[in-house]
Motif scaffolding. Structure first.
Motif, mmCIF file in Angstrom:
data_model
loop_
_atom_site.group_PDB
_atom_site.id
_atom_site.type_symbol
_atom_site.label_atom_id
_atom_site.label_comp_id
_atom_site.label_asym_id
_atom_site.label_seq_id
_atom_site.Cartn_x
_atom_site.Cartn_y
_atom_site.Cartn_z
ATOM 1 N N ASP A 159 0.847 -1.195 0.000
ATOM 2 C CA ASP A 159 0.000 0.000 0.000
ATOM 3 C C ASP A 159 0.884 1.246 0.000
ATOM 4 O OD1 ASP A 159 0.955 0.321 2.550
ATOM 5 O OD2 ASP A 159 -0.898 -0.256 3.537
ATOM 6 N N LEU A 160 0.232 2.393 -0.066
ATOM 7 C CA LEU A 160 0.972 3.649 -0.200
ATOM 8 C C LEU A 160 1.928 3.870 0.966
ATOM 9 C CD1 LEU A 160 1.559 6.321 -1.597
ATOM 10 C CD2 LEU A 160 -0.615 7.201 -0.751
ATOM 11 N N GLY A 161 1.520 3.465 2.164
ATOM 12 C CA GLY A 161 2.394 3.646 3.322
ATOM 13 C C GLY A 161 3.696 2.873 3.163
ATOM 14 N N ILE A 163 4.953 1.833 0.349
ATOM 15 C CA ILE A 163 5.697 2.338 -0.803
ATOM 16 C C ILE A 163 6.447 3.619 -0.425
ATOM 17 C CG2 ILE A 163 5.426 3.304 -3.121
ATOM 18 C CD1 ILE A 163 3.044 1.201 -3.345
#
Lengths: 418, 418
Positions: A159-161, A163
């Protein structure tokens, strides 16, 4: 050399270092350009791969990533796969990572033809074709020796976190120092931001499979080092990198590449493999033996022609067995008749000198001399494996051509006979 | 000026352009530094915001992003919020985006104190405090005029494929041209890769809420432009950017900032607000009126002191009502005695040194020293407007505290007197 001589020559060269002695570090190191870190590297770990191999109480996990965007692979690609086999023979676990995630995404800018987006079915088929082709090389059967993993297993779950966390481990300056990026940035050629994620994705593969060693060509040093950094970031012991040469193609000049036509494909017919390999230039022979066979290098035949024949026979044997290797040799010996290649008689040409473009037409390889010219210009015309790019190439007499194979593209061949 | 004069002066200045005329573009443009794109910009759309406002058949969606990493906001922060209100009054929808995703992640390098990772509860509390503070500014009640959104709603759902797509819309060169990055790169100060994602995340917020206009300080031009690019990439009509000045603080020199002590906080007591604002340097007064009030600028009092008093009274009135503004003025007039703040005599403390937690208890602000400690830890304790977070804070003697205002939360104050 006749076939019997070839067989006995090959047998006499079965390497005293080879698989039976596979735990020997010298054997794993054969043909390797660089192993890092070295104890001399400024690095917190002073352990070397040699020491790690000698002291490990469990099989090491040896990673090789492969790109399922194309189906056909060649002898250049086989080099790290053969090294993976050496590690398997030494009791370690080969972790083959199919880069299906990236292939499924394609190039998000849509600008790269190389990175066009593949469907799930295409990726699966390419991966299967790849596995079929490396089956003669790797040990697929001994339990615990091979793990095949698809990196979408973990990359699709980022997820974005996570990444942001991956990205935060590197600076722009470090990334721009990477070969390729540095030159493009200097030349003001655009580098798209997502390109910075690919080395981190490859590096994260090492975290996901907990790799102890990663194999790759010399062009992979940066990416393998990124894997080390990420493993350290996530509390793992960083992997060793083991770099192998990029193989020069059968033209003796450029790196082996399908598009350059100087390649030997793993899926090619035994006779075609044999034919191409028996023409490998002398100066490449030692490296080809070192990287593509297990034979001892100290006792190769003195005669260059014998070395060529031995190489061709030995490599064909690896992929197709001894009978097929013998057959390929016999076909090549019997006047160049190579099973499947159709013949074109030079007697049909009304007069010499003859232009290559015309020859392409009358031999049936092209529909017109004009098409012949275009094919020459596009770099798709070969005579006995040598690419000819001069559209004005002319042959003065038939014996310049006799017994040679004229080729257009990948699939169209004729043998020119008197 | 006495209070009656102040009131009538303010009434006479109620802007002929003001809310009743809110659909007038001149009103929306008041105090604005830049609106982009302008028709002169090289851009495929030739539409201007003015034309869009005049022709739109639906309320425009006007975005303002806010950062919930801190609880207290000051008059500088109020400027775009006031502009948002102007758009609400003109019939449009304010879309207030709470940047909870980034606050929850924190700075992945762990190096930034500013971007420390907040818990869900901290973020929720900061967001609530923010909303409480802007309640006097925004129209919370008229249906359809306010949307409060948390960006974790969409950012937490982004996967690697989508993030690669976002990144692929920009090049390294474009990102390094951003103010801040350019200088750091030139000076070889490290820029971490994840920093490149923040403008794209802010830009993606515009896609997610389908913003028509984004408001921000002049330092937000790059990020708002990224939002335009991403909206275009995802097939939306790109938003307009409307840039507002960064307010100079009450020192007349540096931008208003809590850490510089030159700020007026929205949660400050009316008397403190009044006290600070009546000292704003003359050269800032016009801009303060323009940005922080609705009063007509052409007819401000001639006397600088009268302008200061009018500004102080008018701003206090906005946040606390006319009665509180009058009271604050009267308190200030009567020799600096600050009206409504109860006093606590330091003489009641048996001995110094004294712990802050104990002082909170004996002064009646907290029910026990334990509650005092908790309030300090929660970041709810201020001495003369400065937050104190160290639970062990101790004062050696009474004169360190005399005449200072001790505050817990938004509403509990005592003035410490000898």
């Amino acid at each position: 050399m006749n076939t019997t001589n070839l067989i006995s020559s090959a047998q006499s060269l079965i390497n005293s270092e080879s698989p039976s002695m596979a735990q020997d570090f010298a054997w794993l190191r054969r043909g390797v350009v660089e192993i890092f870190p070295q104890p001399t590297d400024v690095d917190s770990e002073s352990e070397t791969l040699e020491k790690r191999l000698a002291t490990t109480s469990r099989p090491l996990r040896v990673k090789l990533g492969i790109d399922p965007t194309g189906a056909d692979i060649h002898l250049g690609h086989s080099i790290p796969v053969r090294k993976l086999r050496a590690f398997q023979d030494a009791g370690h676990t080969a972790v083959l990572i199919i880069g299906d995630f990236t292939a499924r995404i394609g190039d998000p800018t849509g600008k790269s033809e190389v990175r066009r987006q593949l469907t799930e079915a295409e990726v699966a088929q390419n991966a299967q074709t790849y596995l079929d082709q490396v089956r003669p090389i790797l040990d697929f059967d001994t339990p615990g020796r091979l793990e095949v993993r698809y990196n979408s297993e973990w990359l699709s779950r980022l997820d974005l976190g996570k990444i942001l966390e991956l990205l935060s481990t590197m600076t722009v300056g470090q990334m721009l120092a990477k070969e390729g990026f540095a030159e493009r940035y200097k030349k003001e050629n655009p580098i798209f931001l997502h390109e910075f994620l690919y080395p981190l994705m490859q590096g994260y593969d090492s975290v996901a499979v907990e790799a102890d060693v990663e194999l790759g060509g010399t062009d992979q040093k940066f990416n393998i080092a990124v894997g080390r950094d990420l493993q350290r970031h996530f509390g793992q012991k960083p992997q060793f990198g083991l770099l192998l040469p990029i193989l020069i193609g059968t033209d003796g000049v450029q790196k082996m590449s399908k598009s350059l036509g100087n390649y030997v494909g793993l899926s090619e017919h035994p006779s075609d493999k044999y034919q191409k390999l028996q023409g490998v230039p002398d100066q490449l022979l030692t490296q080809y033996f070192e990287l593509l066979t297990d034979l001892a290098l100290e006792k190769l035949p003195a005669n260059p022609r014998d070395r060529q024949l031995l190489l061709a026979w030995e490599v064909v044997k690896q992929y197709h067995g001894e009978a097929a290797a013998n057959q390929a040799k016999e076909a090549a010996d019997s006047g160049g008749k190579k099973g499947a290649i159709p013949e074109f008689s030079l007697a049909e040409i009304p007069q010499f000198p003859v232009k290559l473009a015309y020859l392409l037409n009358v031999s049936g390889l092209c529909k017109s001399s004009g098409e012949g010219k275009r094919k020459i210009q596009e770099g798709g015309v070969y005579l006995d494996g040598d690419r000819i790019t001069n559209v004005d190439t002319t042959f003065a007499q038939p014996d310049e051509l006799a017994q040679k194979v004229l080729q257009v593209g990948k699939n169209k061949f004729v043998r020119l006979v008197p």
